[in-house]
Design an enzyme around this catalytic site. Structure first.
Site, PDB file in Angstrom:
ATOM      1  N   GLU A 261      89.200   6.998 -49.056  1.00  0.00           N
ATOM      2  CA  GLU A 261      89.261   7.462 -50.457  1.00  0.00           C
ATOM      3  C   GLU A 261      88.706   8.872 -50.459  1.00  0.00           C
ATOM      4  OE1 GLU A 261      90.761   5.546 -52.510  1.00  0.00           O
ATOM      5  OE2 GLU A 261      90.686   3.662 -51.402  1.00  0.00           O
ATOM      6  N   CYS A 295      85.102  12.444 -57.941  1.00  0.00           N
ATOM      7  CA  CYS A 295      86.386  12.723 -57.283  1.00  0.00           C
ATOM      8  C   CYS A 295      87.466  12.891 -58.336  1.00  0.00           C
ATOM      9  CB  CYS A 295      86.731  11.605 -56.316  1.00  0.00           C
ATOM     10  SG  CYS A 295      86.668   9.970 -57.058  1.00  0.00           S
TER      11      CYS A 295
HETATM   12  P1  NAD Z   1      81.539  14.379 -47.258  1.00  0.00           P
HETATM   13  O1  NAD Z   1      82.932  14.159 -46.780  1.00  0.00           O
HETATM   14  O2  NAD Z   1      80.860  15.643 -46.926  1.00  0.00           O
HETATM   15  O3  NAD Z   1      80.567  13.198 -46.696  1.00  0.00           O
HETATM   16  C1  NAD Z   1      80.888  11.862 -46.898  1.00  0.00           C
HETATM   17  C2  NAD Z   1      80.203  11.003 -45.851  1.00  0.00           C
HETATM   18  O4  NAD Z   1      80.732  11.321 -44.567  1.00  0.00           O
HETATM   19  C3  NAD Z   1      78.695  11.194 -45.756  1.00  0.00           C
HETATM   20  O5  NAD Z   1      78.078   9.933 -45.646  1.00  0.00           O
HETATM   21  C4  NAD Z   1      78.538  11.980 -44.471  1.00  0.00           C
HETATM   22  O6  NAD Z   1      77.304  11.769 -43.832  1.00  0.00           O
HETATM   23  C5  NAD Z   1      79.648  11.392 -43.646  1.00  0.00           C
HETATM   24  N1  NAD Z   1      80.018  12.181 -42.453  1.00  0.00           N
HETATM   25  C6  NAD Z   1      79.703  13.465 -42.161  1.00  0.00           C
HETATM   26  N2  NAD Z   1      80.217  13.797 -40.951  1.00  0.00           N
HETATM   27  C7  NAD Z   1      80.865  12.704 -40.493  1.00  0.00           C
HETATM   28  C8  NAD Z   1      81.603  12.426 -39.311  1.00  0.00           C
HETATM   29  N3  NAD Z   1      81.788  13.342 -38.364  1.00  0.00           N
HETATM   30  N4  NAD Z   1      82.146  11.211 -39.155  1.00  0.00           N
HETATM   31  C9  NAD Z   1      81.979  10.264 -40.123  1.00  0.00           C
HETATM   32  N5  NAD Z   1      81.298  10.461 -41.258  1.00  0.00           N
HETATM   33  C10 NAD Z   1      80.748  11.674 -41.441  1.00  0.00           C
HETATM   34  O7  NAD Z   1      81.591  14.131 -48.824  1.00  0.00           O
HETATM   35  P2  NAD Z   1      80.456  14.412 -49.887  1.00  0.00           P
HETATM   36  O8  NAD Z   1      80.270  15.867 -50.009  1.00  0.00           O
HETATM   37  O9  NAD Z   1      79.289  13.524 -49.645  1.00  0.00           O
HETATM   38  O10 NAD Z   1      81.185  13.836 -51.208  1.00  0.00           O
HETATM   39  C11 NAD Z   1      82.070  14.576 -51.973  1.00  0.00           C
HETATM   40  C12 NAD Z   1      83.508  14.291 -51.618  1.00  0.00           C
HETATM   41  O11 NAD Z   1      83.797  12.907 -51.752  1.00  0.00           O
HETATM   42  C13 NAD Z   1      84.445  15.004 -52.570  1.00  0.00           C
HETATM   43  O12 NAD Z   1      85.522  15.542 -51.836  1.00  0.00           O
HETATM   44  C14 NAD Z   1      84.915  13.891 -53.478  1.00  0.00           C
HETATM   45  O13 NAD Z   1      86.153  14.135 -54.116  1.00  0.00           O
HETATM   46  C15 NAD Z   1      84.990  12.746 -52.527  1.00  0.00           C
HETATM   47  N6  NAD Z   1      84.982  11.467 -53.246  1.00  0.00           N
HETATM   48  C16 NAD Z   1      86.142  10.723 -53.276  1.00  0.00           C
HETATM   49  C17 NAD Z   1      86.180   9.544 -54.011  1.00  0.00           C
HETATM   50  C18 NAD Z   1      87.413   8.689 -54.077  1.00  0.00           C
HETATM   51  O14 NAD Z   1      87.290   7.535 -54.503  1.00  0.00           O
HETATM   52  N7  NAD Z   1      88.586   9.184 -53.719  1.00  0.00           N
HETATM   53  C19 NAD Z   1      85.032   9.128 -54.685  1.00  0.00           C
HETATM   54  C20 NAD Z   1      83.884   9.911 -54.623  1.00  0.00           C
HETATM   55  C21 NAD Z   1      83.869  11.075 -53.891  1.00  0.00           C
END
Ligand code: NAD
Length: 487
Positions: A261, A295
């Protein structure tokens, strides 16, 4: 003037928690920690362990070795009890969310209320007998038999990785369906907001969840995330977060079910028959609630050119009234964004848009991680502020000529999460429903509108079409087995 932040003294909140990992119910201190800071003051409010690879392996092993045998009624009871505990502690949980994220108390309390809904729907889902039955005499070569289906939990473990923006809800949307379906989950919450996940785990243990069914690992993703994606005992990776990491996961978690997501760039479309005040209300709440960090926040506002001036005036009035500042002040409508770096990025993108001809109508004021509600118009699709996902409280107004032009502009993005439409004309509404390349269309609502049980998720760069929402998550977290009988 809506900026109360600058008037308030930034007092110390005077809290310091020392947290542990939760590995199958055991609180584990690893000897290495990182700090969680309150974005409004910058002070450290908790220290949290850094898990290592061995902790990940241990959590996965303990989960794999445990075979849940909870009846539907037992799962129902645990989820209902957890819901009662969340409701009883809602003020404390909301305060904790505010401290770790900078979201204002109004947003945090709303977040906790949503979590209760998720637990309720998951409890109900646990009670649903989700099997199907097919008669086999349906065609000329049919037989007098029946095929029955049953849904089983996964054989292996679910890895869950969550973002910062809804510290509790993103987590509970994965954990509660896992409990409802008798699965075992190892969760890695965002390192920016790890506390809500730890609190939720404790509540579930207290509500009677067998501890090996849930572990929570905090730490540096560069160190531990890969193991969660590639470990042979992990059957499914459920990820919510940005597109870049989502696509990295898609490439790493090979031959595992992936529920991704990802980010959004959601439009609110205001047609020429719209009530501008009602539309401006939706635009403001869609853009500024949760500090614009949803999001499905409104990230591009497309207004019919005939209405643009009236609409912009109405949105300007609401933007001015949107009270932002001290997140712990219960009257404030918006706290900070997640950190100063994020606030600086929004400021830079808005400045860049202004340099390219956009007009600043309100805001673009930054102080640390506080960033004011910001309204700009005369925006066009090539500006970075709308081309990229700007994950903060910015309302960019673009205009369109007619329905064709609106659909073309809305679809001219890599994202495809959700949308909001303001019109009463059913012919236009049905064109939007059919032609917008998104996962949902909400008429006279913000793009983020949904129930916690309804299917939710995007297409294109926003996701692969697998949905979340309690019902869909329960489907992704189970395998369908069929059996046929001669009766
Ligand atoms: P992010 O992608 O920076 O981080 C998300 C998660 O990924 C964190 O727990 C982080 O530690 C982890 N991560 C970092 N490096 C990784 C790796 N190499 N492998 C696996 N996991 C790793 O996102 P964010 O800044 O925390 O959140 C904001 C983003 O999330 C925005 O783009 C937002 O639109 C999206 N979002 C989407 C939804 C949805 O339902 N579509 C809902 C909420 C947020």
């Amino acid at each position: 003037m809506s900026a109360v932040g600058n008037r308030n003294v930034r007092r110390s909140v005077g809290e310091l928690r020392r947290e542990g990992l939760r590995i199958a119910g055991e609180t584990v201190h690893t000897g290495r920690t990182f700090d969680v800071r309150y974005p409004y003051t910058g002070e450290v409010i908790a220290t949290v362990p850094k898990a290592g690879i061995d902790d990940v392996r241990r959590a996965i092993r303990q989960a794999r070795d445990y075979k849940p045998r909870l009846t539907r009624h037992e799962r129902f009871r645990i989820l209902i009890r957890a819901g009662e505990l969340v409701a009883q502690r809602k003020d404390a949980i909301a305060r904790q969310i505010t401290l770790e994220s900078g979201l204002c108390l109004k947003d945090s309390l709303y977040e906790v209320g949503r979590a209760s809904d998720v637990l309720l729907f998951a409890a109900q889902a646990a009670l649903v007998d989700d099997g199907q039955s097919f008669s086999c005499d349906l065609t000329h070569h049919g037989k007098q038999r029946r095929v029955h289906t049953t849904r089983e939990p996964l054989l292996g473990v679910i890895s869950a990785i969550t973002p910062f923006n809804h510290p509790l809800n993103q987590v509970i949307h994965k954990v509660a369906p896992a409990v409802a379906t008798n699965n075992r989950m190892v969760l890695k919450p965002s390192e920016k907001t790890p506390l809500a996940a730890l609190t939720l785990a404790d509540i579930l243990y207290e509500a009677g969840l067998p501890p090996p069914m849930l572990s929570v690992l905090t730490g540096d993703p560069a160190e531990i995330a890969d193991e969660l994606l590639t470990h042979p005992d992990v059957d499914l990776v459920s990820f919510t977060g940005g597109v870049a990491i989502g696509k990295h996961i898609a490439a790493r978690a090979i031959y595992k079910r992936q529920v991704l997501e990802l980010g959004g760039n959601d439009p609110l479309i205001v047609m020429d028959d719209a009530d501008v005040n009602k539309a401006a209300e939706l635009a403001a709440s869609g853009s500024y609630k949760n500090s614009g960090q949803r999001c499905t926040a409104v990230k591009r506002i497309f207004v019919h050119e005939r209405l643009a001036s009236d609409f912009t005036d109405a949105l300007l009035a609401r933007t001015r009234d949107w009270l932002y500042g001290d997140p712990l002040d219960p009257t404030v409508d918006m706290g900070t964004v997640i950190d100063e770096r994020a606030a600086m990025l929004f400021e830079a993108r808005v400045n860049d848009a202004i340099a390219q001809g956009a007009r600043l109508l309100h805001g673009n004021r930054r102080d640390g991680a506080s960033y004011s509600p910001t309204l700009i118009d005369r925006v066009h699709g090539e500006m970075e502020v709308v081309k990229q996902e700007t994950f903060g409280p910015v309302s960019p107004v673009l205009t369109f000529r007619d329905v064709d032009d609106a659909i073309r502009q809305v679809n001219a993005t890599a994202y495809g999460l959700s949308s909001g439409v303001c019109t009463n004309r059913l012919d236009d509404i049905m064109r939007f429903v059919r032609e917008l390349q998104v996962g949902s269309v909400n008429v006279w609502e913000v793009p983020g509108y949904r129930l916690e049980v309804t299917p939710f998720g995007g297409i294109k760069d926003s996701g692969l079409g697998y949905k979340e929402g309690v019902q869909e998550a329960c489907k992704s977290f189970t395998n369908v087995k069929t059996y046929s009988l001669p009766w």
